[in-house]
Write a protein that holds these residues in place. Structure first.
Motif, PDB file in Angstrom:
ATOM      1  N   GLU A 388       0.838  -1.199   0.000  1.00 48.88           N
ATOM      2  CA  GLU A 388       0.000   0.000   0.000  1.00 48.88           C
ATOM      3  C   GLU A 388       0.877   1.256   0.000  1.00 48.88           C
ATOM      4  OE1 GLU A 388      -4.113  -1.346   2.298  1.00 48.88           O
ATOM      5  OE2 GLU A 388      -2.447  -0.516   3.467  1.00 48.88           O
ATOM      6  N   PHE A 391       2.755   1.605  -3.525  1.00 45.69           N
ATOM      7  CA  PHE A 391       1.905   2.001  -4.647  1.00 45.69           C
ATOM      8  C   PHE A 391       1.006   3.193  -4.311  1.00 45.69           C
ATOM      9  CE2 PHE A 391       2.724  -2.509  -5.741  1.00 45.69           C
ATOM     10  CZ  PHE A 391       3.264  -2.321  -7.010  1.00 45.69           C
ATOM     11  N   GLU A 392       1.164   3.717  -3.104  1.00 47.37           N
ATOM     12  CA  GLU A 392       0.432   4.906  -2.664  1.00 47.37           C
ATOM     13  C   GLU A 392      -1.097   4.741  -2.835  1.00 47.37           C
ATOM     14  OE1 GLU A 392       2.086   8.117  -4.848  1.00 47.37           O
ATOM     15  OE2 GLU A 392       3.927   8.190  -3.653  1.00 47.37           O
ATOM     16  N   THR A 393      -1.640   3.669  -2.305  1.00 46.27           N
ATOM     17  CA  THR A 393      -3.087   3.406  -2.347  1.00 46.27           C
ATOM     18  C   THR A 393      -3.454   2.528  -1.158  1.00 46.27           C
ATOM     19  OG1 THR A 393      -4.921   2.659  -3.742  1.00 46.27           O
ATOM     20  CG2 THR A 393      -2.914   1.327  -3.787  1.00 46.27           C
ATOM     21  N   ARG A 394      -4.731   2.191  -1.051  1.00 42.99           N
ATOM     22  CA  ARG A 394      -5.203   1.341   0.033  1.00 42.99           C
ATOM     23  C   ARG A 394      -5.969   0.146  -0.531  1.00 42.99           C
ATOM     24  NH1 ARG A 394      -8.619   4.812   4.067  1.00 42.99           N
ATOM     25  NH2 ARG A 394      -9.717   5.178   2.087  1.00 42.99           N
ATOM     26  N   ASP A 397      -9.647   0.586  -1.305  1.00 44.87           N
ATOM     27  CA  ASP A 397      -9.973   1.405  -2.487  1.00 44.87           C
ATOM     28  C   ASP A 397      -9.823   0.628  -3.787  1.00 44.87           C
ATOM     29  OD1 ASP A 397     -10.420   3.565  -0.831  1.00 44.87           O
ATOM     30  OD2 ASP A 397      -8.351   4.308  -1.002  1.00 44.87           O
ATOM     31  N   GLU A 398      -9.056  -0.440  -3.786  1.00 44.16           N
ATOM     32  CA  GLU A 398      -8.739  -1.144  -5.030  1.00 44.16           C
ATOM     33  C   GLU A 398      -9.272  -2.574  -5.071  1.00 44.16           C
ATOM     34  OE1 GLU A 398      -7.548   0.769  -7.082  1.00 44.16           O
ATOM     35  OE2 GLU A 398      -6.215   2.224  -6.158  1.00 44.16           O
ATOM     36  N   SER A 407      -7.181   2.666  -9.565  1.00 51.54           N
ATOM     37  CA  SER A 407      -6.942   4.115  -9.536  1.00 51.54           C
ATOM     38  C   SER A 407      -5.447   4.453  -9.441  1.00 51.54           C
ATOM     39  CB  SER A 407      -7.694   4.746  -8.370  1.00 51.54           C
ATOM     40  OG  SER A 407      -7.271   4.178  -7.142  1.00 51.54           O
ATOM     41  N   SER A 408      -4.655   3.592  -8.806  1.00 56.51           N
ATOM     42  CA  SER A 408      -3.211   3.846  -8.676  1.00 56.51           C
ATOM     43  C   SER A 408      -2.508   3.462  -9.979  1.00 56.51           C
ATOM     44  CB  SER A 408      -2.647   3.038  -7.509  1.00 56.51           C
ATOM     45  OG  SER A 408      -1.241   3.090  -7.506  1.00 56.51           O
ATOM     46  N   GLU A 409      -1.896   4.431 -10.619  1.00 61.80           N
ATOM     47  CA  GLU A 409      -1.248   4.152 -11.909  1.00 61.80           C
ATOM     48  C   GLU A 409      -0.093   3.172 -11.776  1.00 61.80           C
ATOM     49  OE1 GLU A 409       0.814   6.531 -15.675  1.00 61.80           O
ATOM     50  OE2 GLU A 409      -0.014   7.628 -13.952  1.00 61.80           O
ATOM     51  N   LEU A 411       0.337   0.782  -9.614  1.00 59.14           N
ATOM     52  CA  LEU A 411      -0.242  -0.549  -9.368  1.00 59.14           C
ATOM     53  C   LEU A 411      -0.864  -1.100 -10.637  1.00 59.14           C
ATOM     54  CD1 LEU A 411      -0.958  -2.842  -7.442  1.00 59.14           C
ATOM     55  CD2 LEU A 411      -3.003  -1.563  -6.763  1.00 59.14           C
ATOM     56  N   ARG A 412      -1.558  -0.227 -11.365  1.00 59.42           N
ATOM     57  CA  ARG A 412      -2.181  -0.663 -12.624  1.00 59.42           C
ATOM     58  C   ARG A 412      -1.122  -1.144 -13.609  1.00 59.42           C
ATOM     59  NH1 ARG A 412      -4.966   3.518 -13.285  1.00 59.42           N
ATOM     60  NH2 ARG A 412      -3.671   4.659 -14.779  1.00 59.42           N
TER      61      ARG A 412
END
Length: 466
Positions: A388, A391-394, A397-398, A407-409, A411-412
């Motif tokens: 998390e 990739f600066e996300t949670r 959220d994913e 939403s996290s580029e 991670l995508r």
């Protein structure tokens, strides 16, 4: 009205004193006689009978509208025709008529008294018949015709008294041969049998009935008394259905009485405890529970306050092993009895699985490595805390999103690379980001996870490359 313990009060109505003496002397000491020449309303209120020595249209009209017995003494048969007198309203003046007059008046008073008594008893009987909670039909035995019905029968079947008394029993029951054989007495049977009766609208009403035979005049009649049990029948069938449903359910279902004794349990409840149904019936449910005194008191307080309780309880099997049940308790009232219905499921395995999942999560979050898991459709199902942060996300959220919805580029982009690699085996390691000049290059290794030979997902473990 006189009651034969006192003298009957007779008002004699004549036109002259000569008539008075002749009429008064005709009555003996059994009567309290008073002679008048003018009639007023008070005489009818304070007398038991009135005897008129003459007759007129107004007199007949007033007497017929009153309620006390009367007798008119007439001199010729022409007066009978003129005033349309009925038998019992008049006495012809003939030889010796005064000699018989007291006995005729006495018989008239007795008949009136008996009629009053009969009317009172009939009214009392009809009141009882119409206030009883069951319907009643009086049937002529030889043909099944209805000759009487009470108000309850009219209400249950939807007919008026005039309508139903023109019908036959065969028109009111669903199974006509059965009705003829049992109700009308062709075949002997036990009481409280059940039949289906037809209503005016074509509906069916389930009733239990019994019959008795009696004489009505010179004819044999059958008294059919019946009670509507349609609601009880529906409730009974629904209850049977519910018990059968519970017997086939993979849940614990137990009913206990006010003393905590088991009065019902389904097959699953017995099997999961390691007993047969008959072994547990009658036992106290508390003997199968592992609970402290405070826990039992808290549950009892909740049941008394709100009539329900929800929580977890520890149960003990025959072999001594224990299992956890997620239970719901509620009050169940059946007739005058109160029961507790206990519905529960065994959550021991779920709790153990959750404990392992929590342990795995703690282990994965306790390491500095990145952990990413996807299902076989490449949807994200897990990120540990290190992933998390990287990739600066949670995860929330994913989670369960398709690749294009992430939403996290970063991670995508990683998931795109992972999806392009061969699924098995992942011999080639994934370096991310692809550009080597990055200061934070992560090298991922992947492995497909199987559950009973079924592929359920892929887990990637990433570690910084120095």
């Amino acid at each position: 009205m006189f009651d034969f313990y006192s003298k009957p009060r007779i008002i004699l109505v004549g036109r002259s004193q000569k008539d008075a003496r002749r009429l008064i002397e005709a009555f003996d000491e059994r009567f309290d006689v008073r002679y008048v020449e003018e009639v007023s309303d008070e005489y009818s209120r304070f007398s038991d009978a009135m005897v008129f020595d003459y007759v007129g249209e107004d007199i007949i009209r007033n007497l017929r509208s009153g309620s006390i017995p009367y007798l008119c003494l007439i001199g010729s048969e022409k007066a009978i025709v003129k005033y349309s007198l009925e038998p019992g309203e008049y006495l012809l003046k003939g030889p010796g008529y005064l000699h018989y007059l007291p006995e005729i008046v006495y018989s008239m008073l007795e008949k009136h008294r008996l009629q009053k008594t009969l009317d009172f008893e009939r009214e009392k009987y009809m009141g009882l018949v119409n206030s009883m909670g069951c319907g009643m039909l009086i049937l002529r035995k030889r043909d099944g015709n209805v000759i009487f019905c009470n108000q309850v029968a009219q209400s249950l079947l939807g007919y008026t008294e005039e309508e139903i008394e023109k019908m036959r029993l065969q028109d009111l029951v669903y199974d006509e041969p059965f009705a003829l054989e049992t109700i009308l007495g062709i075949e002997h049977f036990d009481t409280d049998r059940e039949i289906v009766m037809l209503t005016k609208t074509g509906g069916k009403t389930y009733v239990i009935f019994n019959t008795s035979e009696m004489l009505y005049g010179a004819e044999s009649v059958v008294q059919l008394t019946f009670m509507d049990v349609s609601k009880q029948k529906r409730d009974r069938e629904e209850l049977i259905f519910q018990w059968r449903f519970l017997d086939n359910a993979e849940e614990i279902a137990i009913a206990i009485d006010e003393k905590g004794r088991i009065v019902y349990l389904n097959k699953f409840a017995a099997e999961i405890h390691g007993y047969d149904l008959e072994e547990m019936l009658g036992d106290n449910l508390a003997s199968y529970l592992v609970q402290g005194e405070g826990e039992a008191e808290s549950m009892q307080f909740s049941m008394m306050k709100s009539g329900k309780w929800k929580g977890r309880q520890l149960h003990r099997r025959r072999d001594g092993t224990e299992f956890i049940v997620e239970a719901k308790r509620s009050m169940l009232r059946v007739d005058d009895n109160v029961y507790e219905l206990v519905i529960g499921i065994d959550i021991t395995e779920n709790i153990e699985l959750q404990r392992r999942n929590n342990l795995h999560s703690l282990l994965l979050n306790g390491t500095g490595d990145l952990a990413i898991a996807t299902d076989m459709k490449n949807r994200l199902i897990y990120l540990n805390e290190a992933a998390e942060k990287y990739f600066e996300t949670r995860l929330e959220d994913e989670e369960n999103k398709a690749l294009e919805d992430i939403s996290s580029e970063p991670l995508r982009n990683f998931l795109k690379i992972a999806a392009s690699k061969p699924s098995e085996p992942l011999e080639n390691k994934i370096r991310f980001p692809v550009r080597q000049e990055s200061n934070a290059v992560i090298e991922f290794t992947g492995e497909i996870v199987r559950d009973h030979d079924e592929e359920v997902g892929t887990i990637f473990i990433g570690r910084k490359v120095t």
